[in-house]
Design a protein around this motif. Structure first.
Motif, PDB file in Angstrom:
ATOM      1  N   ALA A  70       0.833  -1.204   0.000  1.00 57.76           N
ATOM      2  CA  ALA A  70       0.000   0.000   0.000  1.00 57.76           C
ATOM      3  C   ALA A  70       0.867   1.252   0.000  1.00 57.76           C
ATOM      4  O   ALA A  70       0.570   2.235  -0.701  1.00 57.76           O
ATOM      5  CB  ALA A  70      -0.927  -0.009   1.214  1.00 57.76           C
ATOM      6  N   SER A  71       1.951   1.241   0.765  1.00 60.08           N
ATOM      7  CA  SER A  71       2.843   2.399   0.837  1.00 60.08           C
ATOM      8  C   SER A  71       3.514   2.655  -0.504  1.00 60.08           C
ATOM      9  O   SER A  71       3.641   3.802  -0.946  1.00 60.08           O
ATOM     10  CB  SER A  71       3.901   2.191   1.926  1.00 60.08           C
ATOM     11  N   LEU A  72       3.940   1.579  -1.160  1.00 60.90           N
ATOM     12  CA  LEU A  72       4.582   1.739  -2.463  1.00 60.90           C
ATOM     13  C   LEU A  72       3.590   2.278  -3.485  1.00 60.90           C
ATOM     14  O   LEU A  72       3.924   3.156  -4.288  1.00 60.90           O
ATOM     15  CB  LEU A  72       5.160   0.406  -2.933  1.00 60.90           C
ATOM     16  N   HIS A  73       2.367   1.765  -3.454  1.00 64.15           N
ATOM     17  CA  HIS A  73       1.346   2.259  -4.378  1.00 64.15           C
ATOM     18  C   HIS A  73       1.098   3.753  -4.162  1.00 64.15           C
ATOM     19  O   HIS A  73       0.986   4.525  -5.116  1.00 64.15           O
ATOM     20  CB  HIS A  73       0.050   1.480  -4.191  1.00 64.15           C
ATOM     21  N   THR A  74       1.029   4.168  -2.899  1.00 64.80           N
ATOM     22  CA  THR A  74       0.839   5.583  -2.573  1.00 64.80           C
ATOM     23  C   THR A  74       2.002   6.415  -3.105  1.00 64.80           C
ATOM     24  O   THR A  74       1.809   7.477  -3.716  1.00 64.80           O
ATOM     25  CB  THR A  74       0.715   5.783  -1.052  1.00 64.80           C
ATOM     26  N   LEU A  75       3.204   5.933  -2.885  1.00 66.68           N
ATOM     27  CA  LEU A  75       4.403   6.641  -3.361  1.00 66.68           C
ATOM     28  C   LEU A  75       4.378   6.793  -4.876  1.00 66.68           C
ATOM     29  O   LEU A  75       4.646   7.872  -5.412  1.00 66.68           O
ATOM     30  CB  LEU A  75       5.655   5.858  -2.965  1.00 66.68           C
TER      31      LEU A  75
ATOM     32  N   ALA B 145       9.597   8.633   0.567  1.00 69.44           N
ATOM     33  CA  ALA B 145       9.691   7.198   0.861  1.00 69.44           C
ATOM     34  C   ALA B 145       9.739   6.933   2.359  1.00 69.44           C
ATOM     35  O   ALA B 145       9.039   6.051   2.870  1.00 69.44           O
ATOM     36  CB  ALA B 145      10.918   6.613   0.171  1.00 69.44           C
ATOM     37  N   VAL B 146      10.546   7.686   3.087  1.00 68.29           N
ATOM     38  CA  VAL B 146      10.666   7.423   4.527  1.00 68.29           C
ATOM     39  C   VAL B 146       9.459   7.951   5.294  1.00 68.29           C
ATOM     40  O   VAL B 146       9.249   7.576   6.449  1.00 68.29           O
ATOM     41  CB  VAL B 146      11.969   8.014   5.108  1.00 68.29           C
ATOM     42  N   ALA B 147       8.662   8.794   4.652  1.00 73.99           N
ATOM     43  CA  ALA B 147       7.449   9.288   5.309  1.00 73.99           C
ATOM     44  C   ALA B 147       6.366   8.215   5.362  1.00 73.99           C
ATOM     45  O   ALA B 147       5.419   8.321   6.144  1.00 73.99           O
ATOM     46  CB  ALA B 147       6.922  10.527   4.590  1.00 73.99           C
ATOM     47  N   GLN B 148       6.509   7.170   4.530  1.00 72.32           N
ATOM     48  CA  GLN B 148       5.543   6.076   4.516  1.00 72.32           C
ATOM     49  C   GLN B 148       5.859   5.053   5.608  1.00 72.32           C
ATOM     50  O   GLN B 148       6.936   5.040   6.179  1.00 72.32           O
ATOM     51  CB  GLN B 148       5.561   5.382   3.151  1.00 72.32           C
TER      52      GLN B 148
ATOM     53  N   SER C 216       8.803  -3.904   6.775  1.00 78.68           N
ATOM     54  CA  SER C 216      10.131  -4.362   7.195  1.00 78.68           C
ATOM     55  C   SER C 216      11.169  -3.366   6.711  1.00 78.68           C
ATOM     56  O   SER C 216      10.894  -2.540   5.837  1.00 78.68           O
ATOM     57  CB  SER C 216      10.436  -5.755   6.623  1.00 78.68           C
ATOM     58  N   GLU C 217      12.366  -3.460   7.268  1.00 84.22           N
ATOM     59  CA  GLU C 217      13.450  -2.566   6.847  1.00 84.22           C
ATOM     60  C   GLU C 217      13.780  -2.771   5.375  1.00 84.22           C
ATOM     61  O   GLU C 217      14.050  -1.817   4.647  1.00 84.22           O
ATOM     62  CB  GLU C 217      14.693  -2.833   7.699  1.00 84.22           C
ATOM     63  N   ARG C 218      13.786  -4.006   4.926  1.00 80.97           N
ATOM     64  CA  ARG C 218      14.118  -4.324   3.538  1.00 80.97           C
ATOM     65  C   ARG C 218      13.139  -3.669   2.576  1.00 80.97           C
ATOM     66  O   ARG C 218      13.511  -3.256   1.477  1.00 80.97           O
ATOM     67  CB  ARG C 218      14.098  -5.842   3.343  1.00 80.97           C
ATOM     68  N   ASP C 219      11.882  -3.564   2.986  1.00 85.10           N
ATOM     69  CA  ASP C 219      10.862  -3.023   2.091  1.00 85.10           C
ATOM     70  C   ASP C 219      11.144  -1.574   1.699  1.00 85.10           C
ATOM     71  O   ASP C 219      10.828  -1.163   0.589  1.00 85.10           O
ATOM     72  CB  ASP C 219       9.479  -3.116   2.737  1.00 85.10           C
ATOM     73  N   LEU C 220      11.714  -0.803   2.614  1.00 86.58           N
ATOM     74  CA  LEU C 220      12.072   0.579   2.281  1.00 86.58           C
ATOM     75  C   LEU C 220      13.098   0.588   1.153  1.00 86.58           C
ATOM     76  O   LEU C 220      12.967   1.342   0.178  1.00 86.58           O
ATOM     77  CB  LEU C 220      12.621   1.308   3.500  1.00 86.58           C
TER      78      LEU C 220
END
Length: 275
Positions: free
Chosen positions: A13-18, A87-90, A94-98
């Protein structure tokens, strides 16, 4: 842009938002931004403490963004810092996902540059990557050479250049990245990840048209002109005949759907009656 590498629903969801928020920014970015995003990814991958700090849900969003500004504000373009800050605002599962998200955005920026030449630019970029992948997959000797931890990055880049002599600047950046920083994956797997992002970008240029029966060439020509005007770019039609649509036409370009089929209207009627 709908490609996601993460297994976490939160991260997807975070990636889609980004991807949605940064579409215009990424489309206007140059290859330097992509290169800087990859360099930032190296920094993230090299520090577990930094990754924890930037993905800690207990830490204020503004504080995470400030860490990015302090680290990269003086050594990267403003656009790069903007993308990293977003990116970091989302929130990430996991750490890897960032890191995966930053990688995806970097590849998207490269694809956007190729896209400035239209669908052909994207197709050429994907074709070069997949051709390079096949060359490696078919040679155990090449696989050993690229896996050699003692070999300098420059030697791997030179070998890659010999295998892809006609690569564009965009393809060269992605190939060099794959052979020098595969992030623990096989190079062929990295290339596949990159190609998936490019393929998703290509969907924006392909109109998937579903009709009940074959269309005449004259009708297809008129339809193509109308769709080009509606979507604001020259689209490639992929026509499929499906009698189940009953009548009318269904067009999908990327995530956008235009549906005027009888089946669609009947379904809408059923939903209305059921309310």
């Amino acid at each position: 842009m709908a490609v996601q590498f993460s297994e976490s629903s939160r991260s997807r969801a975070s990636l889609h938002t980004l991807q949605s928020e940064l579409e215009a920014v990424i489309a206007a970015a140059d290859l330097t931004v992509a290169d800087e995003l990859f360099s930032a990814l190296d920094v993230l991958d090299g520090s577990a403490a930094l990754r924890r700090s930037l993905t800690d849900p207990a830490r204020e969003q503004a504080a995470r963004v400030e860490v990015i500004r302090s680290l990269f504000g003086q050594r990267a373009q403003q656009t790069t810092v903007q993308v990293l800050g977003a990116a970091v605002a989302q929130r990430w599962g996991s750490e890897r996902d960032l890191g995966d998200a930053v990688e995806t955005l970097a590849v998207t920026a490269v694809a956007a540059r190729a896209e400035s030449r239209g669908l052909q630019g994207l197709e050429e970029l994907e074709g070069t990557l997949l051709s390079f992948r096949r060359a490696i997959a078919d040679s155990h000797e090449l696989q050993r050479a690229f896996r050699d931890d003692q070999a300098p990055a420059s030697a791997k880049q030179q070998l890659a250049a010999r295998l892809s002599a006609d690569a564009s600047a965009e393809a060269r950046l992605l190939i060099d990245r794959a052979v020098t920083a595969p992030r623990g994956l096989r190079i062929t797997a990295v290339i596949e990840r990159f190609a998936a992002v490019i393929a998703a970008r290509q969907d924006r240029w392909i109109a998937q048209v579903t009709v009940a029966k074959d269309l005449s060439s004259a009708y297809l020509e008129r339809l193509s002109t109308s769709l080009d005007k509606y979507f604001g770019r020259e689209l490639k039609l992929d026509v499929k005949v499906d009698p189940s649509v009953v009548g009318g036409i269904r067009v999908q370009v990327g995530d956008e759907v235009v549906d005027s089929t009888v089946a669609s209207r009947l379904n809408e009627l059923h939903r209305t009656i059921a309310r």
